[in-house]
Design a protein around this motif. Structure first.
Motif, PDB file in Angstrom:
ATOM      1  N   MET A  45       2.131   6.780  -7.765  1.00 30.13           N
ATOM      2  CA  MET A  45       1.355   7.422  -6.696  1.00 30.13           C
ATOM      3  C   MET A  45       1.545   6.741  -5.351  1.00 30.13           C
ATOM      4  SD  MET A  45      -2.337   8.202  -8.483  1.00 30.13           S
ATOM      5  CE  MET A  45      -2.479   9.357  -9.841  1.00 30.13           C
ATOM      6  N   GLU A  49      -2.392   9.283  -2.567  1.00 34.49           N
ATOM      7  CA  GLU A  49      -2.650   9.869  -3.888  1.00 34.49           C
ATOM      8  C   GLU A  49      -3.557   8.951  -4.720  1.00 34.49           C
ATOM      9  OE1 GLU A  49       1.485  12.407  -4.601  1.00 34.49           O
ATOM     10  OE2 GLU A  49       1.428  10.241  -5.041  1.00 34.49           O
ATOM     11  N   HIS A  52      -7.064   9.318  -3.623  1.00 40.97           N
ATOM     12  CA  HIS A  52      -7.619  10.545  -4.181  1.00 40.97           C
ATOM     13  C   HIS A  52      -8.024  10.323  -5.635  1.00 40.97           C
ATOM     14  CE1 HIS A  52      -7.758  14.666  -5.770  1.00 40.97           C
ATOM     15  NE2 HIS A  52      -8.008  15.044  -4.529  1.00 40.97           N
TER      16      HIS A  52
END
Lengths: 136, 293
Positions: A45, A49, A52
């Motif tokens: 990631m 990301e 998140h």
């Protein structure tokens, strides 16, 4: 460890006392608290990301909608502010996916525990060199 | 000599009165009893702001300073506990009872699961206060969960209607490691946070015991500190204890009673506060802004 969440001065400590209990909701806890993390995916990631993903973890922990969690107070780095206890929970939970303790807290800069961005940065550093079984 | 601080209606006022009393007596006193009549009353924002202004995290004058919320989290990590807006009662429907139980279980699991990491922090080598409460002796998961035991015991009291008839006071105190846990009388088991292996003369654990008493349907708490650092720790300690009491009341359906803290040594930390004058200035600042009680 350091906290950065606004103090609770002037407010109830965290929920209504039995004497002043709010009306009982009819439907509660619609979500499960299961968190299933793929270490390989976490490693791949980007910072955004991973941020998140951490917000998803927090939504699971608090059983709140993602948007509600994400709408919380921001830290100076522009990501969600965290109390240090929650930051440690995130790091611990990610560590379980990698089957190891990712850091020693005595060696962690307190600044890293104040926001989702700080925690994401810390996790990326700690996991960068871990060889994940089955990863490409 | 023992000292009794006049009971206060909120955390801030109780903290300030204690600091005033000990400062007026030379900066250190033995056996100081502080009482908060309404532990869940809103904090005095002016006093809290003064404390927050002093407790900017960092290391100063040989003391590691933590924010109030950080200190409070060592006793009750309230950010890991979901507010279900429910209060337990024998009449709660199964779905609501399950939701309340899962909020507590998730808290226990979340905290127990991070004990290994928490114990890697400076000062946590011997465990953490909340770890000792939910997984005695507090360094690994799957220890004795004293809080869950207390909740179960107090719910049993509630089911038996003890608060209605006030049959007796229920004092909970003793050891977390009974020789035969399965046969232990819960009425004799308190929240133990001190282990016989604790050797340090200062530092963790300053909090050594928490006693719970049920009277007239109200759950009250007494916490015993062997060294209460009045500037850097006391306010956060009171806040964390109040939250712990609130959790226990919510999970058992009893009303919140009073919160008392007995400090076997109360210390105004003059070295940290730049001497007696520094402590006096802190008191003046807080008192001048505090709301009259």
């Amino acid at each position: 460890m350091t906290e950065n969440v606004a103090g609770s001065a002037g407010a109830s400590l965290f929920f209504a006392s039995p004497a002043t209990a709010q009306p009982v909701p009819d439907v509660i806890d619609p979500q499960t608290s299961t968190i299933d993390l793929d270490p390989g995916a976490l490693q791949a990631m980007s910072r955004e990301e991973l941020c998140h993903e951490i917000l998803e973890m927090l939504a699971c922990l608090r059983r709140q909608p993602f948007q509600e969690v994400a709408a919380g107070a921001l830290y100076t780095d522009g990501t969600l502010a965290l109390d240090s206890m929650t930051a440690v929970w995130v790091i611990s939970t990610v560590g379980k996916a990698f089957k190891r303790r990712l850091v020693r807290l005595s060696e962690v800069d307190a600044e890293s525990l104040r926001s989702v961005g700080g925690v994401a940065r810390l996790i990326q550093r700690a996991t960068a060199s871990i060889v994940v079984a089955g990863a490409a | 000599m023992s000292d009794f601080v006049a009971p206060a209606c909120n955390i801030g006022e109780a903290w300030l009165r204690t600091l005033e009393l000990v400062h007026a007596s030379g900066g250190r006193r033995t056996n100081v009893l502080t009482t908060i009549v309404e532990p869940l009353a809103p904090e005095d924002p002016a006093i809290r702001a003064v404390v927050d202004g002093v407790l900017v995290p960092g290391k100063r004058k040989g003391t590691t300073v933590h924010a109030v919320e950080t200190v409070a989290n060592t006793i009750f990590p309230h950010d890991l506990y979901r507010d279900t807006s429910l209060t337990w009662s024998p009449d709660l429907n199964p779905e609501q009872a399950a939701a309340l139980d899962s909020a507590a279980t998730d808290l226990y699991d979340a905290y127990s699961g991070m004990l290994d990491l928490l114990c890697s922090a400076d000062g946590n080598k011997s465990g953490t206060y909340f770890g000792r409460m939910v997984s005695w002796p507090g360094k690994k998961a799957r220890g004795v969960n004293q809080l869950a035991d207390r909740v179960k015991y107090l719910r049993d009291q509630r089911r038996a209607g003890r608060q209605r008839y006030n049959l007796s006071d229920i004092a909970i105190g003793g050891e977390a490691d009974p020789a035969e846990p399965e046969r232990a009388d819960m009425g004799d088991i308190g929240l133990q946070v001190y282990a016989p292996t604790d050797r340090r003369q200062r530092g963790f654990p300053c909090l050594v015991h928490i006693d719970l008493t049920l009277l007239d349907g109200k759950l009250s708490m007494l916490a015993v500190y062997r060294h209460q650092y009045l500037i850097t720790k006391a306010y956060g300690n009171l806040l964390g204890l109040a939250r712990l009491l609130e959790f226990l009341a919510q999970q058992t359906g009893f009303e919140v009673g009073e919160l008392a803290v007995l400090a076997t040594l109360a210390d105004t930390q003059e070295e940290f506060a730049s001497g007696s004058r520094g402590v006096a200035a802190l008191i003046d600042s807080a008192r001048s802004q505090a709301a009259p009680e």
